[in-house]
Design a protein around this motif. Structure first.
Motif, PDB file in Angstrom:
ATOM      1  N   SER A  33       0.665  -1.528   0.226  1.00 29.58           N
ATOM      2  CA  SER A  33       0.104   0.047   0.230  1.00 29.58           C
ATOM      3  C   SER A  33       0.909   1.200  -0.128  1.00 29.58           C
ATOM      4  O   SER A  33       2.444   1.195   0.505  1.00 29.58           O
ATOM      5  CB  SER A  33      -1.129   0.629   1.350  1.00 29.58           C
ATOM      6  OG  SER A  33      -0.595  -0.004   2.239  1.00 29.58           O
ATOM      7  N   ILE A  51      -4.445   3.382  -0.754  1.00 30.51           N
ATOM      8  CA  ILE A  51      -4.476   3.270  -1.644  1.00 30.51           C
ATOM      9  C   ILE A  51      -3.477   1.822  -1.818  1.00 30.51           C
ATOM     10  O   ILE A  51      -1.825   1.613  -0.946  1.00 30.51           O
ATOM     11  CB  ILE A  51      -4.125   3.325  -3.277  1.00 30.51           C
ATOM     12  CG1 ILE A  51      -4.881   3.302  -4.322  1.00 30.51           C
ATOM     13  CG2 ILE A  51      -3.066   4.008  -3.203  1.00 30.51           C
ATOM     14  CD1 ILE A  51      -4.962   3.908  -5.639  1.00 30.51           C
ATOM     15  N   THR A  52      -4.173   0.790  -1.952  1.00 29.07           N
ATOM     16  CA  THR A  52      -3.515  -0.762  -1.748  1.00 29.07           C
ATOM     17  C   THR A  52      -3.581  -1.231  -2.815  1.00 29.07           C
ATOM     18  O   THR A  52      -4.471  -0.645  -4.556  1.00 29.07           O
ATOM     19  CB  THR A  52      -4.411  -1.851  -1.259  1.00 29.07           C
ATOM     20  OG1 THR A  52      -5.713  -1.637  -1.496  1.00 29.07           O
ATOM     21  CG2 THR A  52      -4.891  -0.977   0.221  1.00 29.07           C
ATOM     22  N   THR A  54      -4.837  -3.427  -4.692  1.00 27.46           N
ATOM     23  CA  THR A  54      -5.904  -3.826  -5.230  1.00 27.46           C
ATOM     24  C   THR A  54      -6.753  -2.733  -5.756  1.00 27.46           C
ATOM     25  O   THR A  54      -7.739  -3.491  -6.038  1.00 27.46           O
ATOM     26  CB  THR A  54      -6.594  -5.313  -4.191  1.00 27.46           C
ATOM     27  OG1 THR A  54      -6.428  -3.839  -2.973  1.00 27.46           O
ATOM     28  CG2 THR A  54      -5.341  -6.223  -4.054  1.00 27.46           C
ATOM     29  N   ASP A  56      -8.008  -0.521  -3.505  1.00 27.38           N
ATOM     30  CA  ASP A  56      -8.768  -0.392  -2.642  1.00 27.38           C
ATOM     31  C   ASP A  56      -8.549   1.172  -2.165  1.00 27.38           C
ATOM     32  O   ASP A  56      -7.164   1.335  -1.793  1.00 27.38           O
ATOM     33  CB  ASP A  56      -9.229  -1.375  -1.334  1.00 27.38           C
ATOM     34  CG  ASP A  56      -9.845  -2.066  -1.951  1.00 27.38           C
ATOM     35  OD1 ASP A  56      -9.072  -3.701  -1.055  1.00 27.38           O
ATOM     36  OD2 ASP A  56     -10.622  -2.298  -2.366  1.00 27.38           O
ATOM     37  N   THR A  57      -9.452   2.455  -1.323  1.00 21.06           N
ATOM     38  CA  THR A  57      -8.778   3.533  -1.161  1.00 21.06           C
ATOM     39  C   THR A  57      -9.907   3.824   0.067  1.00 21.06           C
ATOM     40  O   THR A  57     -10.584   3.407   0.420  1.00 21.06           O
ATOM     41  CB  THR A  57      -9.118   4.585  -2.036  1.00 21.06           C
ATOM     42  OG1 THR A  57     -11.032   4.495  -3.023  1.00 21.06           O
ATOM     43  CG2 THR A  57      -8.427   4.327  -3.413  1.00 21.06           C
ATOM     44  N   ASN A  58      -8.923   4.657   0.777  1.00 15.93           N
ATOM     45  CA  ASN A  58      -9.355   5.240   1.957  1.00 15.93           C
ATOM     46  C   ASN A  58      -9.326   6.370   2.168  1.00 15.93           C
ATOM     47  O   ASN A  58      -7.706   7.197   2.032  1.00 15.93           O
ATOM     48  CB  ASN A  58      -9.407   4.646   3.073  1.00 15.93           C
ATOM     49  CG  ASN A  58     -10.153   4.342   4.227  1.00 15.93           C
ATOM     50  OD1 ASN A  58     -12.020   5.107   4.609  1.00 15.93           O
ATOM     51  ND2 ASN A  58      -9.683   4.333   5.752  1.00 15.93           N
TER      52      ASN A  58
END
Length: 121
Positions: A33, A51-52, A54, A56-58
């Motif tokens: 990440s 962000i990973t 894969t 995915d975000t946060n």
């Protein structure tokens, strides 16, 4: 050794935009990440966006809808597009990466030196 090099900070007026970039280099097998944190004097370093590998975000609630994180994990780079900037976004922004070297198979946390973002009229 792993190095994270940030760029793109500066001074911008409220409502303006900036784009931060961070490139990781060195002994890298994979990156799990990448993230951006920020810190103002006298306060803790806070996560802005992550962000990973894969996809995915946060985001922190205070930047959701205004900031966008993206990354090219093949090039070990991460970006932060910051729009509708506010004076309270003023901080030193740090790049962060969870990196696995060729050996051992363990992920380590690495930080960049930071880049100043100042939002002021």
């Amino acid at each position: 050794q792993v190095q994270l090099l940030e760029s793109g900070g500066g001074v911008v007026q409220p409502g303006g935009s900036l784009r931060l970039s961070c490139a990781a280099s060195g002994s890298i097998f994979s990156i799990k990440s990448m993230a951006w944190f920020r810190q103002v004097p006298g306060k803790e370093r806070d996560m802005v966006a992550v962000i990973t590998n894969t996809g995915d975000t946060n985001y922190a609630g205070s930047v959701k809808g205004r900031f966008t994180i993206s990354a090219d994990f093949a090039k070990n780079t991460v970006f932060l597009q910051m729009n509708s900037l506010k004076p309270e976004d003023t901080a030193v922004y740090y790049c962060n990466a969870e990196v696995r070297p060729p050996y051992p198979a363990i992920y380590y946390t690495h930080w960049g030196q930071g880049t100043q973002v100042t939002v002021s009229s």
